[in-house]
Design an enzyme around this catalytic site. Structure first.
Site, PDB file in Angstrom:
ATOM      1  N   LYS A  13      -3.782  -0.178   8.504  1.00 16.15           N
ATOM      2  CA  LYS A  13      -4.685  -0.421   7.382  1.00 16.15           C
ATOM      3  C   LYS A  13      -6.252  -0.248   7.613  1.00 16.15           C
ATOM      4  O   LYS A  13      -6.780  -1.052   8.007  1.00 16.15           O
ATOM      5  CB  LYS A  13      -4.535  -1.621   6.453  1.00 16.15           C
ATOM      6  CG  LYS A  13      -2.905  -1.752   6.203  1.00 16.15           C
ATOM      7  CD  LYS A  13      -2.794  -3.301   5.495  1.00 16.15           C
ATOM      8  CE  LYS A  13      -1.754  -3.404   4.664  1.00 16.15           C
ATOM      9  NZ  LYS A  13      -0.467  -2.948   4.971  1.00 16.15           N
ATOM     10  N   LYS A  45      10.085  -3.610  -1.626  1.00 14.49           N
ATOM     11  CA  LYS A  45       9.918  -4.732  -1.184  1.00 14.49           C
ATOM     12  C   LYS A  45      11.209  -5.730  -1.157  1.00 14.49           C
ATOM     13  O   LYS A  45      11.718  -5.530  -1.985  1.00 14.49           O
ATOM     14  CB  LYS A  45       8.777  -5.873  -1.606  1.00 14.49           C
ATOM     15  CG  LYS A  45       7.382  -5.152  -1.801  1.00 14.49           C
ATOM     16  CD  LYS A  45       6.709  -5.637  -0.461  1.00 14.49           C
ATOM     17  CE  LYS A  45       5.090  -5.348  -0.498  1.00 14.49           C
ATOM     18  NZ  LYS A  45       4.325  -5.730   0.618  1.00 14.49           N
TER      19      LYS A  45
HETATM   20 MG   LIG Z   1       3.988  -3.945   4.690  1.00 18.38          MG
END
Ligand SMILES: [Mg+2]
Length: 336
Positions: free
Chosen positions: A257, A156
């Site tokens: 997702k 990240k």
């Molecule tokens: Mg992502």
């Protein structure tokens, strides 16, 4: 290429249970909308005439899904009572389709991935999320993920200054040899700064960068000059969003997702749309329990969406789960 699925007989459901379950994380999870240490999900259990049961999970998450856990639970109870379609609750839809597919697979005595796409693999390679505040910490975490067998690590970025991210990413690249490195900015870079950042990352052989800037229009602008493939993730919540990303040419890669998209079948449809438009599909979790992760893993295998590696190595983040924990071994999930 995305594999087509075989048609399934609907299972013979005799009993329906709806249960609220609290998932607790081992350490606080930083999401797009604050930090959470636990989270409510709803587990749907369908029992057939032979006493087999199939389970599906509704796992709402702020910023990724439109509904709360209360709303998902109400939608599932209405569906259980009178078959009402769970409009407005993609996570309830995910639970229903997940449970129906699980039950169908058990009735067929085959793993779900193999039922949907005969001959699909029982082994799913997964990327490892690497955390570390300093270059040394990030490099050590990345080296250990690769030593465990992961061939892809994800880092990240954009939570702090770019120079700090660059130092961490250089250290990670040095630590992982020829393993793949993907990054996720969660829309955190300004549109005027993102092109410079991407230029400076070009030598690190980054597989793709998720959401460098926020919004499909901004992504399209940045992508036009990016030396690194771009991925859309949270900017796509619905099939309409996906269509828009395709028409704007916002991305090279789409992160899907299933827990947020309405479950395995809705996600398969989105994957086919994306693939036909030339986008690469990556299936990932929503930090849900192992019921939802399992459904996503079987889907990824059945679709043939295994390269780039799915982002499904998240069960280890949970202290309490809703099924036997689906953890990777040697960098892969085993589905049989
Ligand atoms: Mg992502």
């Amino acid at each position: 290429m995305i594999t087509d699925f075989v048609d399934l007989e609907p299972p013979d459901v005799r009993e329906i249970r709806v249960d609220r379950v609290t998932l607790a994380y081992r350490s606080p999870m930083v999401t797009a909308h604050g930090t959470i240490s636990q989270r409510d999900v709803v587990v749907l259990t369908l029992v057939d005439g032979e006493g087999r049961f199939g389970r599906g999970e509704a796992a709402p998450m702020t910023a990724f899904t439109p509904e709360t856990a209360d709303e998902a639970e109400r939608a599932l109870r209405r569906w259980a009572d009178d078959g009402a379609e769970p409009t407005g609750s993609p996570t309830a839809r995910a639970a229903i389709d997940g449970a129906l597919l699980d039950l169908a697979a058990q009735a067929a005595e085959r793993p779900l991935h193999d039922l949907l796409a005969p001959g699909s693999p029982s082994v799913v390679p997964v990327s490892a999320l690497v955390v570390g505040a300093t270059p040394d910490e990030a490099a050590a975490a990345a080296a250990s993920a690769v030593a465990l067998g992961h061939r892809t690590v994800k880092v990240k970025v954009a939570a702090g200054p770019f120079e700090a991210d660059l130092a961490r990413l250089n250290a990670v690249r040095d630590a992982i040899g020829d393993a793949r490195l993907r990054i996720d900015a969660n829309g955190g870079w300004a549109i005027d700064a993102a092109p410079r950042h991407l230029e400076r990352l070009a030598d690190l052989e980054i597989e793709f960068v998720e959401e460098p800037v926020s919004g499909l229009d901004a992504l399209a602008v940045v992508r036009a000059a990016s030396p690194i493939p771009l991925a859309v993730d949270e900017s796509i919540a619905t099939p309409e969003d996906l269509d828009r990303a395709i028409s704007l040419a916002s991305a090279d890669v789409v992160v899907l997702k299933p827990s947020a998209m309405g479950g395995p079948l809705a996600t398969a449809a989105a994957a086919r749309t994306a693939s036909e438009a030339g986008l690469t599909v990556v299936v990932t979790s929503l930090l849900e329990g192992s019921i939802g992760i399992g459904a996503a893993a079987h889907l990824a295998s059945a679709l043939g969406a295994l390269d780039p590696a799915p982002g499904l190595a998240t069960a280890g983040l949970l202290h309490t789960d809703n099924a036997p924990s689906l953890l990777p071994r040697h960098g892969v999930l085993h589905l049989d």
